[in-house]
Design a protein around this motif. Sequence first.
Motif, PDB file in Angstrom:
ATOM      1  N   LYS A 128     -21.746  -6.386  11.121  1.00 45.28           N
ATOM      2  CA  LYS A 128     -22.105  -5.360   9.893  1.00 45.28           C
ATOM      3  C   LYS A 128     -21.291  -4.116  10.275  1.00 45.28           C
ATOM      4  O   LYS A 128     -20.601  -3.954   9.150  1.00 45.28           O
ATOM      5  N   PRO A 129     -21.261  -3.574  11.400  1.00 44.31           N
ATOM      6  CA  PRO A 129     -20.378  -2.504  11.638  1.00 44.31           C
ATOM      7  C   PRO A 129     -18.984  -2.805  11.406  1.00 44.31           C
ATOM      8  O   PRO A 129     -18.130  -1.709  10.768  1.00 44.31           O
ATOM      9  N   TYR A 130     -18.475  -3.978  11.682  1.00 41.24           N
ATOM     10  CA  TYR A 130     -17.086  -4.222  11.408  1.00 41.24           C
ATOM     11  C   TYR A 130     -16.606  -4.023   9.792  1.00 41.24           C
ATOM     12  O   TYR A 130     -15.744  -3.435   9.658  1.00 41.24           O
ATOM     13  N   TYR A 131     -17.612  -4.740   9.066  1.00 44.76           N
ATOM     14  CA  TYR A 131     -17.110  -4.740   7.685  1.00 44.76           C
ATOM     15  C   TYR A 131     -17.436  -3.310   6.964  1.00 44.76           C
ATOM     16  O   TYR A 131     -16.437  -2.800   6.511  1.00 44.76           O
ATOM     17  N   PHE A 132     -18.317  -2.494   7.407  1.00 46.33           N
ATOM     18  CA  PHE A 132     -18.497  -1.139   7.077  1.00 46.33           C
ATOM     19  C   PHE A 132     -17.238  -0.330   7.537  1.00 46.33           C
ATOM     20  O   PHE A 132     -16.710   0.430   6.753  1.00 46.33           O
ATOM     21  N   ILE A 133     -16.787  -0.305   8.783  1.00 42.54           N
ATOM     22  CA  ILE A 133     -15.678   0.316   9.297  1.00 42.54           C
ATOM     23  C   ILE A 133     -14.483   0.082   8.770  1.00 42.54           C
ATOM     24  O   ILE A 133     -13.527   0.852   8.594  1.00 42.54           O
ATOM     25  N   MET A 134     -14.247  -1.343   8.612  1.00 41.33           N
ATOM     26  CA  MET A 134     -13.087  -1.464   7.957  1.00 41.33           C
ATOM     27  C   MET A 134     -12.946  -1.245   6.624  1.00 41.33           C
ATOM     28  O   MET A 134     -11.773  -0.782   6.187  1.00 41.33           O
ATOM     29  N   ASN A 135     -13.871  -1.199   5.836  1.00 42.95           N
ATOM     30  CA  ASN A 135     -13.956  -0.805   4.403  1.00 42.95           C
ATOM     31  C   ASN A 135     -13.520   0.654   4.076  1.00 42.95           C
ATOM     32  O   ASN A 135     -12.877   1.388   3.423  1.00 42.95           O
ATOM     33  N   GLU A 136     -14.205   1.313   5.322  1.00 47.29           N
ATOM     34  CA  GLU A 136     -14.084   2.934   5.396  1.00 47.29           C
ATOM     35  C   GLU A 136     -12.546   3.455   6.015  1.00 47.29           C
ATOM     36  O   GLU A 136     -12.291   4.651   5.786  1.00 47.29           O
ATOM     37  N   SER A 137     -11.905   2.396   6.506  1.00 44.21           N
ATOM     38  CA  SER A 137     -10.657   2.855   7.426  1.00 44.21           C
ATOM     39  C   SER A 137      -9.500   3.233   6.431  1.00 44.21           C
ATOM     40  O   SER A 137      -9.246   2.442   5.317  1.00 44.21           O
ATOM     41  N   LEU A 138      -8.790   4.007   6.569  1.00 46.13           N
ATOM     42  CA  LEU A 138      -7.593   4.463   5.886  1.00 46.13           C
ATOM     43  C   LEU A 138      -6.329   4.160   6.650  1.00 46.13           C
ATOM     44  O   LEU A 138      -6.213   4.628   7.923  1.00 46.13           O
ATOM     45  N   ILE A 139      -5.767   2.922   6.289  1.00 46.04           N
ATOM     46  CA  ILE A 139      -4.664   2.641   7.030  1.00 46.04           C
ATOM     47  C   ILE A 139      -3.322   2.638   5.866  1.00 46.04           C
ATOM     48  O   ILE A 139      -3.489   2.015   4.754  1.00 46.04           O
ATOM     49  N   GLY A 140      -2.293   3.061   6.440  1.00 45.74           N
ATOM     50  CA  GLY A 140      -1.171   2.933   5.408  1.00 45.74           C
ATOM     51  C   GLY A 140       0.031   3.284   6.251  1.00 45.74           C
ATOM     52  O   GLY A 140       0.090   2.944   7.400  1.00 45.74           O
ATOM     53  N   GLY A 141       0.725   3.859   5.446  1.00 48.02           N
ATOM     54  CA  GLY A 141       2.447   3.950   6.055  1.00 48.02           C
ATOM     55  C   GLY A 141       3.138   4.984   5.439  1.00 48.02           C
ATOM     56  O   GLY A 141       2.842   5.452   4.396  1.00 48.02           O
ATOM     57  N   HIS A 142       4.234   5.500   6.150  1.00 43.87           N
ATOM     58  CA  HIS A 142       5.241   6.462   5.462  1.00 43.87           C
ATOM     59  C   HIS A 142       5.964   5.515   4.182  1.00 43.87           C
ATOM     60  O   HIS A 142       6.453   4.285   4.615  1.00 43.87           O
ATOM     61  N   VAL A 143       5.902   6.168   2.997  1.00 44.85           N
ATOM     62  CA  VAL A 143       6.607   5.434   2.185  1.00 44.85           C
ATOM     63  C   VAL A 143       7.610   6.377   1.371  1.00 44.85           C
ATOM     64  O   VAL A 143       7.389   7.362   1.439  1.00 44.85           O
ATOM     65  N   SER A 144       8.405   5.654   0.689  1.00 45.38           N
ATOM     66  CA  SER A 144       9.654   6.042  -0.148  1.00 45.38           C
ATOM     67  C   SER A 144       9.421   7.196  -1.345  1.00 45.38           C
ATOM     68  O   SER A 144       8.311   6.493  -1.938  1.00 45.38           O
ATOM     69  N   VAL A 145      10.104   8.161  -1.770  1.00 45.66           N
ATOM     70  CA  VAL A 145       9.515   8.635  -2.827  1.00 45.66           C
ATOM     71  C   VAL A 145      10.982   8.674  -3.606  1.00 45.66           C
ATOM     72  O   VAL A 145      11.124   9.472  -4.700  1.00 45.66           O
ATOM     73  N   ALA A 146      11.943   7.843  -3.159  1.00 50.19           N
ATOM     74  CA  ALA A 146      13.337   7.611  -3.952  1.00 50.19           C
ATOM     75  C   ALA A 146      12.805   7.170  -5.697  1.00 50.19           C
ATOM     76  O   ALA A 146      12.052   6.609  -5.812  1.00 50.19           O
ATOM     77  N   GLY A 147      13.336   8.100  -6.598  1.00 51.87           N
ATOM     78  CA  GLY A 147      13.178   8.087  -7.930  1.00 51.87           C
ATOM     79  C   GLY A 147      11.993   9.079  -8.326  1.00 51.87           C
ATOM     80  O   GLY A 147      11.909   8.993  -9.485  1.00 51.87           O
ATOM     81  N   GLY A 148      11.758   9.564  -7.434  1.00 52.19           N
ATOM     82  CA  GLY A 148      10.562  10.729  -7.885  1.00 52.19           C
ATOM     83  C   GLY A 148       9.137  10.449  -7.044  1.00 52.19           C
ATOM     84  O   GLY A 148       8.781   9.340  -6.519  1.00 52.19           O
ATOM     85  N   ILE A 149       8.355  11.584  -6.827  1.00 49.64           N
ATOM     86  CA  ILE A 149       7.135  11.287  -6.171  1.00 49.64           C
ATOM     87  C   ILE A 149       6.002  10.476  -6.665  1.00 49.64           C
ATOM     88  O   ILE A 149       5.303   9.652  -5.738  1.00 49.64           O
TER      89      ILE A 149
END
Length: 306
Positions: free
Chosen positions: A8-29
């Motif tokens: 339970k805590p795992y699913y709750f935490i994973m759904n709430e987690s903010l995970i991503g990366g640095h992405v390109s804005v080539a061509g416009g933001i």
Amino acid sequence: MKLKLVCKPYYFIMNESLIGGHVSVAGGIMNAFENGVAIGANFIQIFTGSPRVWKSSIISDEEASQFRAELENGGSGVKGLVTHASYLVNMASTDPELLRKSVEVLSDNARSASKIGARGVVVHLGSHKGAGLSSRMQILREALMRVLDSFDGSCRILLENTAGAGGSIGTTFEELAWVIESLDGDERLGVCLDTQHLFASGVAYATIVEADDVVGRLASTLGIKRLGCIHFNDSKVPLGALKDRHENLGEGFIGAEALGNLVSHPLLRGIPLILETPGRGTGPTTLDVSTAREILRSGIERRATI
Ligand SMILES: [Zn+2]
Ligand SMILES: [Zn+2]
């Protein structure tokens, strides 16, 4: 039976987690949304200007309001972002021209970040070139004050911890806390914790006990509320190498288990994890973001079983 307890805590935490990366804005933001979604990110980091050229950003008011509208409607799945300031900035330079340009570009970066609804702008403060932070503190303090006075304050300036090369400022939590205290703990100042810089600066977190100690020290020196995001990177260089060299998660000297031990700490839940990893040469990929989720999940499970 143990699995049931962690589910339970795992699913709750994973759904709430903010995970991503640095992405390109080539061509416009606006392309940042698509680039974020393409790697499975629900949180992104972008540059709002060229990070290696002294040039002001060119985000128009129209572009900014279009960007904010897209962010607010949430349809892309990207729930938030930070921006990363120019790499050229040195807020403690004794060269008046370099200092003036640094204040100007960071102010511009902060205004752009506010304008597009970013939570913060991450900055490397620069270097005291071996002279020691105390000898540059007055310069740094005044330069930061000028930046804080230059924008509406709707996002935070996130001071990033550094690996420690060439007298870089902010290698320890104490140094970052010192900078923030010199500005009377201004609430518009926050921090960004880079896991690779932390490791390269000589801080180990191979075990859960060590990871807990790191987070405990972060909480007691800076306070968790200051933490705006985590740069989630493995390291191409060993512990204490003092070099800023990111590696794909699980492929470097830190390793998946140590990274998981750190970011699964209960006090860090909800803090965005941002990959700045090389991927296959063009930045984090779908595989890297799913590896990040897996590393966090494994860390949470290990903690649930101790
Ligand atoms: Zn950085
Ligand atoms: Zn970083």
